[in-house]
Write a protein that holds these residues in place. Structure first.
Motif, PDB file in Angstrom:
ATOM      1  N   LYS A  11      42.334  77.456 -74.405  1.00  0.00           N
ATOM      2  CA  LYS A  11      41.818  76.761 -75.592  1.00  0.00           C
ATOM      3  C   LYS A  11      42.737  75.598 -75.956  1.00  0.00           C
ATOM      4  N   ILE A  12      42.115  74.479 -76.350  1.00  0.00           N
ATOM      5  CA  ILE A  12      42.899  73.274 -76.665  1.00  0.00           C
ATOM      6  C   ILE A  12      42.432  72.732 -78.009  1.00  0.00           C
ATOM      7  N   LEU A  13      43.377  72.347 -78.847  1.00  0.00           N
ATOM      8  CA  LEU A  13      43.034  71.581 -80.049  1.00  0.00           C
ATOM      9  C   LEU A  13      43.826  70.279 -80.006  1.00  0.00           C
ATOM     10  N   LEU A  14      43.120  69.165 -80.081  1.00  0.00           N
ATOM     11  CA  LEU A  14      43.820  67.875 -80.158  1.00  0.00           C
ATOM     12  C   LEU A  14      44.115  67.583 -81.621  1.00  0.00           C
ATOM     13  N   THR A  15      45.338  67.205 -81.878  1.00  0.00           N
ATOM     14  CA  THR A  15      45.753  66.906 -83.245  1.00  0.00           C
ATOM     15  C   THR A  15      46.387  65.512 -83.248  1.00  0.00           C
ATOM     16  N   SER A  16      46.693  65.017 -84.446  1.00  0.00           N
ATOM     17  CA  SER A  16      47.167  63.635 -84.463  1.00  0.00           C
ATOM     18  C   SER A  16      48.679  63.509 -84.550  1.00  0.00           C
TER      19      SER A  16
ATOM     20  N   THR B 185      38.158  71.902 -88.065  1.00  0.00           N
ATOM     21  CA  THR B 185      37.378  70.677 -87.847  1.00  0.00           C
ATOM     22  C   THR B 185      37.872  69.578 -88.786  1.00  0.00           C
ATOM     23  N   GLY B 186      37.516  68.352 -88.472  1.00  0.00           N
ATOM     24  CA  GLY B 186      37.794  67.260 -89.408  1.00  0.00           C
ATOM     25  C   GLY B 186      39.072  66.490 -89.117  1.00  0.00           C
ATOM     26  N   GLY B 187      39.828  66.923 -88.124  1.00  0.00           N
ATOM     27  CA  GLY B 187      41.048  66.169 -87.798  1.00  0.00           C
ATOM     28  C   GLY B 187      40.695  64.902 -87.025  1.00  0.00           C
ATOM     29  N   SER B 188      41.710  64.111 -86.746  1.00  0.00           N
ATOM     30  CA  SER B 188      41.409  62.873 -86.018  1.00  0.00           C
ATOM     31  C   SER B 188      42.210  62.773 -84.719  1.00  0.00           C
ATOM     32  N   GLY B 189      42.545  63.927 -84.162  1.00  0.00           N
ATOM     33  CA  GLY B 189      43.336  63.924 -82.927  1.00  0.00           C
ATOM     34  C   GLY B 189      42.550  63.522 -81.703  1.00  0.00           C
ATOM     35  N   ASP B 190      41.205  63.648 -81.781  1.00  0.00           N
ATOM     36  CA  ASP B 190      40.442  63.393 -80.557  1.00  0.00           C
ATOM     37  C   ASP B 190      39.672  62.074 -80.607  1.00  0.00           C
ATOM     38  N   LEU B 191      40.184  61.107 -81.333  1.00  0.00           N
ATOM     39  CA  LEU B 191      39.516  59.799 -81.357  1.00  0.00           C
ATOM     40  C   LEU B 191      39.530  59.219 -79.938  1.00  0.00           C
ATOM     41  N   PRO B 192      38.441  58.550 -79.556  1.00  0.00           N
ATOM     42  CA  PRO B 192      38.346  58.075 -78.165  1.00  0.00           C
ATOM     43  C   PRO B 192      39.527  57.222 -77.720  1.00  0.00           C
ATOM     44  N   LEU B 193      40.013  56.351 -78.577  1.00  0.00           N
ATOM     45  CA  LEU B 193      41.115  55.475 -78.162  1.00  0.00           C
ATOM     46  C   LEU B 193      42.369  56.295 -77.844  1.00  0.00           C
ATOM     47  N   SER B 194      42.646  57.293 -78.698  1.00  0.00           N
ATOM     48  CA  SER B 194      43.828  58.134 -78.447  1.00  0.00           C
ATOM     49  C   SER B 194      43.648  58.925 -77.165  1.00  0.00           C
ATOM     50  N   CYS B 195      42.436  59.453 -76.962  1.00  0.00           N
ATOM     51  CA  CYS B 195      42.186  60.223 -75.727  1.00  0.00           C
ATOM     52  C   CYS B 195      42.331  59.309 -74.510  1.00  0.00           C
TER      53      CYS B 195
ATOM     54  N   HIS C 244      48.544  57.953 -81.699  1.00  0.00           N
ATOM     55  CA  HIS C 244      48.743  59.272 -82.301  1.00  0.00           C
ATOM     56  C   HIS C 244      47.852  60.311 -81.664  1.00  0.00           C
ATOM     57  N   ILE C 245      48.443  61.118 -80.821  1.00  0.00           N
ATOM     58  CA  ILE C 245      47.692  62.244 -80.262  1.00  0.00           C
ATOM     59  C   ILE C 245      48.682  63.325 -79.849  1.00  0.00           C
ATOM     60  N   SER C 246      48.316  64.560 -80.114  1.00  0.00           N
ATOM     61  CA  SER C 246      49.147  65.694 -79.735  1.00  0.00           C
ATOM     62  C   SER C 246      48.193  66.842 -79.432  1.00  0.00           C
ATOM     63  N   ALA C 247      48.734  67.943 -78.957  1.00  0.00           N
ATOM     64  CA  ALA C 247      47.828  69.025 -78.567  1.00  0.00           C
ATOM     65  C   ALA C 247      48.472  70.386 -78.759  1.00  0.00           C
ATOM     66  N   MET C 248      47.605  71.337 -79.149  1.00  0.00           N
ATOM     67  CA  MET C 248      48.014  72.751 -79.165  1.00  0.00           C
ATOM     68  C   MET C 248      47.193  73.448 -78.078  1.00  0.00           C
TER      69      MET C 248
ATOM     70  N   GLU D 164      51.383  68.494 -86.953  1.00  0.00           N
ATOM     71  CA  GLU D 164      50.093  69.159 -87.166  1.00  0.00           C
ATOM     72  C   GLU D 164      49.885  70.266 -86.126  1.00  0.00           C
ATOM     73  N   ALA D 165      50.277  69.980 -84.885  1.00  0.00           N
ATOM     74  CA  ALA D 165      50.145  70.991 -83.825  1.00  0.00           C
ATOM     75  C   ALA D 165      51.039  72.198 -84.149  1.00  0.00           C
ATOM     76  N   VAL D 166      52.252  71.921 -84.642  1.00  0.00           N
ATOM     77  CA  VAL D 166      53.179  72.997 -85.019  1.00  0.00           C
ATOM     78  C   VAL D 166      52.560  73.855 -86.118  1.00  0.00           C
ATOM     79  N   GLU D 167      52.005  73.203 -87.136  1.00  0.00           N
ATOM     80  CA  GLU D 167      51.424  73.941 -88.270  1.00  0.00           C
ATOM     81  C   GLU D 167      50.296  74.862 -87.798  1.00  0.00           C
ATOM     82  N   TRP D 168      49.426  74.326 -86.943  1.00  0.00           N
ATOM     83  CA  TRP D 168      48.302  75.142 -86.478  1.00  0.00           C
ATOM     84  C   TRP D 168      48.787  76.313 -85.639  1.00  0.00           C
ATOM     85  N   ALA D 169      49.754  76.059 -84.782  1.00  0.00           N
ATOM     86  CA  ALA D 169      50.236  77.143 -83.914  1.00  0.00           C
ATOM     87  C   ALA D 169      50.808  78.277 -84.759  1.00  0.00           C
ATOM     88  N   ILE D 170      51.525  77.921 -85.810  1.00  0.00           N
ATOM     89  CA  ILE D 170      52.104  78.962 -86.663  1.00  0.00           C
ATOM     90  C   ILE D 170      50.999  79.702 -87.428  1.00  0.00           C
TER      91      ILE D 170
END
Ligand SMILES: Cc1ncc(COP(=O)(O)O)c(C=O)c1O
Length: 415
Positions: free
Chosen positions: A94-99, A287-297, A269-273, A103-109
């Motif tokens: 499972k992958i979550l893209l974060t900005s 939902t609602g984050g902006s980690g997976d915007l096309p330009l960042s991807c 700005h892109i990071s991943a959990m 943010e990735a640290v917060e979600w993982a915890i």
């Protein structure tokens, strides 16, 4: 008012970031030129894995902007997920893209707490996990916390194995990971016995501190035996900085969560959990984050494309081997160098007052860094260490020129 003045006047960070502000007229790889024609090598740039003006990255940006019709926007995310899944050999499902890394640290915890039904988190002295409330609360860096209490509750800190300055005066060849035993003891006596996760950097990026061989394996074994999740924060150690894709793979230690960020977007700005699985209810609140915007991807795809061609990793390994040898020689020549540690594109040169007391020599570090800057080399600093974390495209010549310059400075300082 010119641009420099307005930044100096209005930017909250102006007084604490580098006094050097440049008008860059040309930049390539790890180097750039200012308006006077003076050339610099950026030796402390963890946001741009590929460095400046990477042709493939620039093309990907342009292609993405030219083609960003809504129905096409998932094509870059799709490519990126292929890269992540393939390079991690499907170790995570499972992958979550974060900005941001924070943010990735917060979600993982949060996810580890939800899954475990427990809330305590173990973290380490000198660690950096980010700037947001929970991420700074789990960071072992007092500067980010002093005066900002109350911090998030339920965090137990233990010393990271910083062998040059071992808290227990041990040496790594005979210590039997005494600091890990101390961590277990701390949990026994300080916690409510409800530890959900341990968050750890496989090497501490701020001070370039590596745990001794076997330490993280032992930590993995202990966490697994006790039903505690292990979160590897590879925001700095991942994606080529240490000469291979991920540090967890070199170590042969698969964590329950892997966090990536910083250089992953080469300035975007892109990071991943990455997780093995996720509780059913959780995706709704993510939902609602902006980690997976096309330009960042698209930017992250360019980074993976380049890293997977392997020339960059070969370069990192060659530069790392050179720095290891050359800086170790300098340490033999100058008694003010207490420790040289590093691998790949991450090195620290720790300056001390004398070999016996190992007292940190911050005054010397400041002086040397000032002179390096005058000569066009821009390293980072951590306590009394000079920190090298350049873009991975730094050339052998730039690495060599830096060592020659440092040697000349130390020769003149007469130490
Ligand atoms: C290891 C590590 N984790 C997390 C973070 C936080 O990342 P960000 O600044 O993108 O929030 C940092 C920042 O430097 C970091 O070095």
């Amino acid at each position: 008012m010119n641009n420099k003045n307005i930044i100096e006047q209005y930017d909250i960070l102006a007084s604490v970031t580098s006094p050097h502000s440049f008008t860059v007229v040309e930049a390539h790889g790890a180097g750039f030129k200012d308006e006077t024609g003076k050339e610099y090598v950026n030796l402390n740039e963890i946001n741009r894995q590929l460095g400046y003006s990477n042709l493939h990255f620039t093309k990907m940006m342009k292609d993405c902007l030219d083609s960003a019709a809504p129905e096409k926007t998932s094509q870059y995310k799709n490519r990126l997920y292929h890269h992540i899944v393939e390079t991690t050999n499907n170790d995570f499902q499972k992958i979550l893209l974060t900005s941001s890394g924070s943010e990735a640290v917060e979600w993982a915890i949060r996810v580890s707490r939800k899954r475990a039904g427990r809330y305590e988190i173990v973290s380490f002295w000198n660690s950096i996990h980010g700037r947001t409330y929970l991420a700074s609360s789990v960071s072992g860096n007092p500067v980010r916390k002093t005066g900002y209490g109350p911090l998030a509750p339920g965090i137990v800190f233990a010393p990271y194995p910083y062998c040059y300055r071992c808290q227990f005066d041990e040496s790594p060849d005979r210590c039997n990971f005494r600091c890990l035993e101390f961590l277990k003891q701390k949990i026994k006596s300080e916690s409510s016995q409800g530890v959900a996760a341990v968050i750890v950097e496989p090497f501490q990026g701020a001070g370039i501190i590596f745990p001794p061989d076997g330490y993280l394996k032992a930590l993995r074994e202990w966490t697994a035996e006790n039903g505690i999740e292990l979160i590897f924060d590879e925001v700095q150690s991942g994606l080529g900085r240490l000469g291979h894709m991920y540090e967890y793979q070199r170590l042969g230690v698969v964590p329950d969560a892997l966090l990536l960020g910083k250089g992953m977007g080469n300035g975007l700005h892109i990071s991943a959990m990455l997780l093995k699985d996720i509780p059913d209810a959780d995706p709704k609140i993510m939902t609602g984050g902006s980690g997976d915007l096309p330009l960042s991807c698209a930017g992250a795809c360019a980074v993976f494309d380049e890293l997977r061609k392997e020339e960059i990793l070969d370069n990192v390994n060659q530069v790392g081997a050179y720095w290891h040898e050359a800086l170790t020689k300098l340490a033999q020549k100058f008694s003010c160098i207490g420790d040289v540690r590093g691998r790949g594109a991450s090195f620290a040169i720790e300056l001390i007052s004398d070999q016996e007391s190992k007292k940190e020599n911050n005054r010397l570090r400041e002086k040397v860094v000032g002179q390096l800057q005058n000569h066009g080399f821009l390293p980072g600093q951590w306590h009394s260490s000079i920190i090298l974390r350049p873009p991975l495209s730094i050339t052998h010549k730039q690495a060599e020129d830096f060592v020659c310059c440092l040697e000349r400075i130390l020769d003149i300082e007469g130490i």
